[in-house]
Design a protein around this motif. Structure first.
Motif, PDB file in Angstrom:
ATOM      1  N   GLY B 388      -3.477  -0.113  50.441  1.00 20.34           N
ATOM      2  CA  GLY B 388      -2.411   0.885  50.381  1.00 20.34           C
ATOM      3  C   GLY B 388      -1.536   0.648  49.164  1.00 20.34           C
ATOM      4  O   GLY B 388      -1.266   1.568  48.382  1.00 20.34           O
ATOM      5  N   SER B 391      -3.534   1.406  45.985  1.00 14.51           N
ATOM      6  CA  SER B 391      -3.812   2.826  45.743  1.00 14.51           C
ATOM      7  C   SER B 391      -2.528   3.571  45.392  1.00 14.51           C
ATOM      8  O   SER B 391      -2.523   4.466  44.551  1.00 14.51           O
ATOM      9  CB  SER B 391      -4.479   3.449  46.961  1.00 14.51           C
ATOM     10  OG  SER B 391      -3.615   3.377  48.057  1.00 14.51           O
ATOM     11  N   MET B 392      -1.423   3.155  46.005  1.00 18.09           N
ATOM     12  CA  MET B 392      -0.156   3.787  45.645  1.00 18.09           C
ATOM     13  C   MET B 392       0.171   3.515  44.188  1.00 18.09           C
ATOM     14  O   MET B 392       0.639   4.391  43.457  1.00 18.09           O
ATOM     15  CB  MET B 392       0.972   3.247  46.537  1.00 18.09           C
ATOM     16  CG  MET B 392       0.896   3.723  47.964  1.00 18.09           C
ATOM     17  SD  MET B 392       0.752   5.500  48.105  1.00 18.09           S
ATOM     18  CE  MET B 392      -0.850   5.634  48.851  1.00 18.09           C
ATOM     19  N   LEU B 884      -6.830   5.792  51.725  1.00 17.73           N
ATOM     20  CA  LEU B 884      -7.425   6.245  50.475  1.00 17.73           C
ATOM     21  C   LEU B 884      -8.215   5.109  49.839  1.00 17.73           C
ATOM     22  O   LEU B 884      -9.352   5.282  49.386  1.00 17.73           O
ATOM     23  CB  LEU B 884      -6.294   6.697  49.545  1.00 17.73           C
ATOM     24  CG  LEU B 884      -6.702   7.518  48.339  1.00 17.73           C
ATOM     25  CD1 LEU B 884      -7.338   8.818  48.773  1.00 17.73           C
ATOM     26  CD2 LEU B 884      -5.483   7.782  47.456  1.00 17.73           C
TER      27      LEU B 884
END
Lengths: 152, 896
Positions: B388, B391-392, B884
């Protein structure tokens, strides 16, 4: 301008409190990330779908638990779905109740299940209100010509 | 007494019947008395025949013993008392008899006197006037006094009397005559009684000898003892103060009397235990207390025998020790049994100890496994939030940022990627170690693999390095092995080489070597079911040979110091402390490579020279199907060659990649064809059904379902392909290499992805995420639909929810795997999935299929265990909610 920044601050505060109080988790952040110009209403769409689905599931659960002989497998399947969808949108507290709920299902503990159903309902209504409030704020900001602050 | 008893003995034995303890002619009263004696024994003994006793006795000594030892005297006293009592009784009875007799005698005397008086009177009267005058009425009375027994006679007499005239001379005469007779009889009786009395007294004197009585009693006791002991494995003896035998009883005598009596143990026997027993007896004698002991004898006479010996001291009346009684019982068998039991118990104890040890080991192993599983789970749990973050950050990097922010972000990204890599490595490693890792056997082309690995490496190359690949001519066109893992190893080694090389080149050399283990035919540990099945179906003349292929990955980098070599393949180890700081890395890559190579039955080695470079070499056994090189596949090759007009690609053994160049240079003919996007081709094919012709139409398989929109995406990707590893520049090439027997499409297409998920919200989120990743996917709602989808179309990757209605993900995966192995859908039909009719598909591809990577989507790692997923043929898993990053990783790992 003042009104917009006021709204923006409100929005951020509200959103932060949702995370802080555990109504939402990172998964919701993920959803926000998935929203862009090509999909401006993605989050609202998903969450609405979640609301729809949840209400259906809660009804199903209530019916299933009222039966004379309860099909715990069926109940468990519903809870499993509920857990899946709530965790998909990051409704953490609903998800947590579902985890407990499933344990009671395994034990075939009717009282436990009923308590959990009540809790799940409450948590669901809470998170629905909070999210609706959040979306309202968002709408107001947009209407006031401001941009929705990024929550990351 | 004993003496006499012994003397009488033989006689008695012959008679077989013991005489009663009492004189036979003793009267009833005496016999009644006898009943009170231990008569039971009497009878028992009477019925028994006795064998000649084996006892050997020093009689004199025995007599002495009985008279001098305390025990003997008390026994004697008892016997005497008993005898005295009985005698007293007999005397009393005799006296009574005597009294009776004397009373009778007195009466008779009295009567006689009367009769005499009467007679005189009669005589007188008769003599006076010759006529009987007086009548003696009293005469009757006298007779009346006579015991009744004689009444009859008297009555007779009376009648007689009646005959004559009372008070006549005749009468009196008769009377006198009769009385005379009576007197005579009485006297006679008296005589008889006297005789009897005398006889009685005589007999009494003769029979009542106490010696005989006692000897009889003793005999009975003796017999009783014999009865009890006759078969007992018992030796009883008495030894005097000097421990010389004075008496011994042994049921199984092996020595004669004269050999034993008067001798000591030591004098009689020789061998082990004799001395011990003698010492023991002496000890008992000295202590004056009875004792028991077990002694094992090892004598020539008996052999090895164990006796339990009881010895008790014997005291004289004065309390002096005069010897020992001893009793021995043979317990050899019991001892043996006991020893066996002890041994058994020992063995059981040992067994138990072993068991405990084993349990401990099992426990430890289980713990280790659990720890590893735990590690895997934890890594997995860490991966989700971390991805997370990464991907952020990635998404953040696409927004408007100034230079500083971009730099910070790039550091963040690279750190995040490193941690992710580390976690992936840990997961891989724990998969191998916990035995979850499964190897697949698929056909693949080594040259293609090399090419693609180099291509991929070149794509992200940021250094001025030349990447080269050499494949020797003798390397088969196609071999069978786990191409995924081999690629993983190669990629790892190549990236390692690139990392530590600053100038020069990195090379991969591939060539065939002789079997390094010619002795033992080492079969590669590859699950080769699918390959075998395929061969049987496809090639009738399939001869499988194992070829050993050696692969060198050579660089001109910084090299490895010799001291670091031994630790190189250990987990979390790097060449030096500096290395990690300077070059980064997890320290797991080589460990994983080594484990994978070994899992496949090969070995990985390294040679290096500092500052000149290193060479990593791995040798792997590969199965080769001889037939497959020639006939069957040629058509396919021809097809492909025609289509691509690059037949050199197949046999070409040399590839070179320049920095920042995606163009491979084929030096063999110099006609390197740049693989560029063929947008037209992609846009042309958007029909699902085209994928049916996979085998004959090479391009179609990976392109079906593409949408026009995709083309744009790819183009977009190309723009920032250097920044995002995700936007790998030649996904199609990589993808095709995985397909082994399928041909190489020369255009960029999107992988075909299938999502199997029943929940609308999840579907929506996942679809959106895929879109974010520039991928499209088909969605079905349960396992059965998934099976139908796979039946209908060719997918490159499947995301499979585990928990679903109708058919769950595990079963669906099993069905799909079964199809891939066998090429038929029997399993699906068995599972109740109705399939559309598409005969062409079934017929054309009636053989093993490429393996579609299937990623499980699990709600939680506990109940839907990772192991279960692997067992059912899934390749990996992501935890729900999917992120994601999770999706991106899967795409990177399996299709891009």
């Amino acid at each position: 301008m003042d009104a917009v920044s006021q709204l923006q601050r409100q929005f951020v505060e509200h959103a932060t409190s949702l995370y802080r109080e555990g109504y939402l988790d990172d998964q919701f952040t993920q959803l926000l990330k998935l929203q862009d110009e090509s999909n401006p209403d993605f989050v609202v769409e998903v969450v609405s779908l979640f609301f729809e689905d949840s209400e259906k599931l809660l009804n199903n659960l209530a019916t299933a638990l009222q039966q004379e002989s309860i099909d715990y497998k069926q109940v468990d399947a519903h809870v499993h779905q509920f857990k899946g969808s709530s965790s998909s949108i990051g409704a953490q507290r609903v998800k947590n109740v579902c985890v407990v709920f499933r344990n009671y299902c395994d034990e075939k503990n009717l009282d436990g299940c009923l308590v959990c159903l009540e809790q799940a309902k409450n948590e669901y209504l809470l998170v629905r209100n909070k999210l609706e409030a959040l979306f309202n704020l968002e709408q107001q900001i947009l209407q006031a010509g401001g941009s929705v602050p990024m929550m990351a | 007494m004993v003496h006499e008893m012994e003397e009488d003995h033989v006689e008695d034995m012959e008679v077989e019947v013991l005489s009663s303890m009492w004189p036979e002619d003793i009267d009833e009263a005496g016999k009644k008395f006898n009943v009170e004696k231990p008569g039971v024994h009497d009878n028992m003994l009477d019925d028994l025949a006795f064998i000649e006793e084996p006892s050997i006795v020093d009689f004199k000594r025995l007599v002495e013993l009985t008279s001098y030892s305390e025990k003997g005297s008390s026994q004697l006293a008892y016997l005497v008392k008993n005898w005295e009592y009985k005698q007293e009784n007999a005397v009393r009875l005799l006296r009574e008899e005597l009294e009776n007799l004397s009373k009778q005698q007195r009466q008779v005397e009295l009567k006689k006197l009367e009769i005499y008086e009467q007679h005189r009177f009669e005589e007188e009267s008769y003599g006076g006037d010759k006529r009987p005058v007086s009548v003696l009425d009293e005469g009757y009375e006298i007779f009346q006094d006579v015991p009744r027994k004689r009444n009859d006679v008297i009555v007779e007499n009376k009648q007689l009397e009646i005959d004559a005239e009372y008070d006549t001379v005749t009468y009196w005469k008769q009377q006198a005559l009769y009385l005379g007779k009576l007197l005579e009889a009485s006297v006679q009786r008296e005589q008889i009684l006297l005789e009897k009395l005398e006889e009685s007294i005589e007999k009494l004197e003769k029979q009542s000898s106490p010696v005989e009585e006692l000897s009889q009693i003793l005999k009975r006791a003796d017999n009783f003892l014999h009865f009890v002991l006759q078969n007992a494995p018992v030796v009883i003896g008495h030894q005097d103060k000097e421990l010389r035998y004075r008496f011994i009883y042994n049921h199984f005598p092996s020595l004669r009397e004269e050999d034993i009596i008067g001798k000591t143990d030591v004098e009689i026997f020789k061998g082990g235990g004799v001395k011990e027993s003698q010492d023991f007896k002496r000890e008992v004698l000295e202590r004056g207390l009875p004792a028991k002991r077990e002694i094992t004898f090892e004598t020539e006479l008996f052999g090895a025998k164990t006796f339990l010996i009881y010895v008790e001291p014997v005291f004289s009346k004065d309390g002096e020790k005069i010897g020992v009684n001893y009793m021995g019982m043979e317990i050899t068998d019991q001892v043996k049994k006991r020893e066996k039991m002890v041994k058994l118990r020992e063995e059981i104890a040992v067994q138990k100890a072993k068991e405990t040890e084993l349990n401990k080991t099992i426990h430890i192993t289980e713990e280790t496994m659990r720890a590893k599983q735990m590690l895997a789970t934890m890594s997995h749990e860490i991966r989700s939030p971390l991805s997370g973050v990464v991907s952020m950050a990635e998404i953040l990097s696409t927004t408007k940022l100034d230079k500083d922010q971009k730099q910070l972000l790039s550091v963040m990204l690279s750190s995040g990627d490193l941690v992710l890599q580390l976690i992936n490595d840990i997961l891989d490693l724990s998969k191998v170690e916990s035995g979850v890792m499964r190897l697949e056997a698929t056909k693949f082309r080594p040259r293609e693999v090399i090419k693609h690995v180099l291509q991929t490496a070149a794509a992200s190359l940021k250094k001025m390095l030349i990447l080269e690949g050499h494949v020797a001519d003798d390397v088969p066109l196609e071999v069978i092995g786990d191409v995924l893992r081999i690629r993983q190893i190669l990629t790892n080694l190549i990236s390692n080489a690139i990392k530590f090389t600053h100038q020069g080149k990195v090379q991969i050399n591939l060539y065939v070597i002789a079997d390094p283990y010619p002795e033992c035919q080492l079969e590669p540990k590859i699950n080769d079911d699918s390959a075998k099945n395929g061969h049987e179906d496809n090639e009738s003349c399939s001869h499988e040979n194992v070829v050993w292929i050696r692969c060198d990955v050579k660089d001109t980098g910084i090299g490895i110091p010799e001291t670091a070599l031994p630790n190189l393949f250990k987990k979390y180890m790097q060449a030096g402390a500096d290395t990690a700081r300077k070059y980064g890395g997890t320290g797991l890559g080589l460990a994983i490579c080594k484990q994978l190579v070994e899992l496949m039955g090969g070995h990985l080695t390294v040679s290096s020279k500092e500052n000149y470079g290193s060479t990593f070499t791995f040798v792997l056994p590969h199965k080769v199907s001889l037939a497959c090189d020639s006939s069957d596949d040629t058509d396919e090759f021809d097809d492909m060659a025609d289509n691509e007009s690059s037949d050199d690609d197949l046999s070409c053994g040399f590839f070179q990649f320049q920095p920042h160049s995606l163009v491979s240079v084929f030096t063999s003919n110099g006609s390197g064809i740049p693989h560029k996007v063929n947008a037209k081709e992609i846009s042309l094919i958007d029909d699902d059904h085209s994928c049916i012709d996979t085998s004959s139409e090479p391009e179609s398989s990976s392109k079906c379902g593409s949408e026009n929109e995709n083309t744009n995406c790819i183009k977009k990707e190309k723009d920032n392909c250097d920044d995002l590893p995700l936007a790998s520049c030649s996904p199609s090439d990589e993808h095709s290499s995985r397909n082994g027997q399928e041909v190489v499409p020369n255009s960029e297409t999107k992988p075909k992805i299938l999502l199997v998920e029943d929940h609308v919200v999840n579907v929506m989120v996942a679809r959106r995420m895929m879109r974010q990743l520039n991928q499209d996917m088909d969605v079905v709602n349960n396992g059965a639909e998934a099976v139908r989808a796979v039946h209908r179309c060719n997918y490159d990757l499947i995301f499979m929810d585990v928990c679903m209605p109708v058919m769950d993900g595990l079963e669906a995966t099993r069905v799909i795997r079964s199809f891939e192995k066998t090429g038929n859908w029997d399993e699906a039909r068995k599972a109740g999935v109705e399939l559309e009719d598409s005969p062409s598909y079934d017929q054309i591809l009636n053989g093993p299929r490429k393996r579609i990577p299937i990623i499980a989507m699990t709600a939680n790692a506990m109940s839907e265990s990772a192991e279960e997923c692997f067992e059912n043929g899934m390749d990996s898993f992501v935890t729900k909610p999917v992120t994601l990053q999770g999706l991106k990783q899967c795409l990177e790992q399996y299709v891009l």
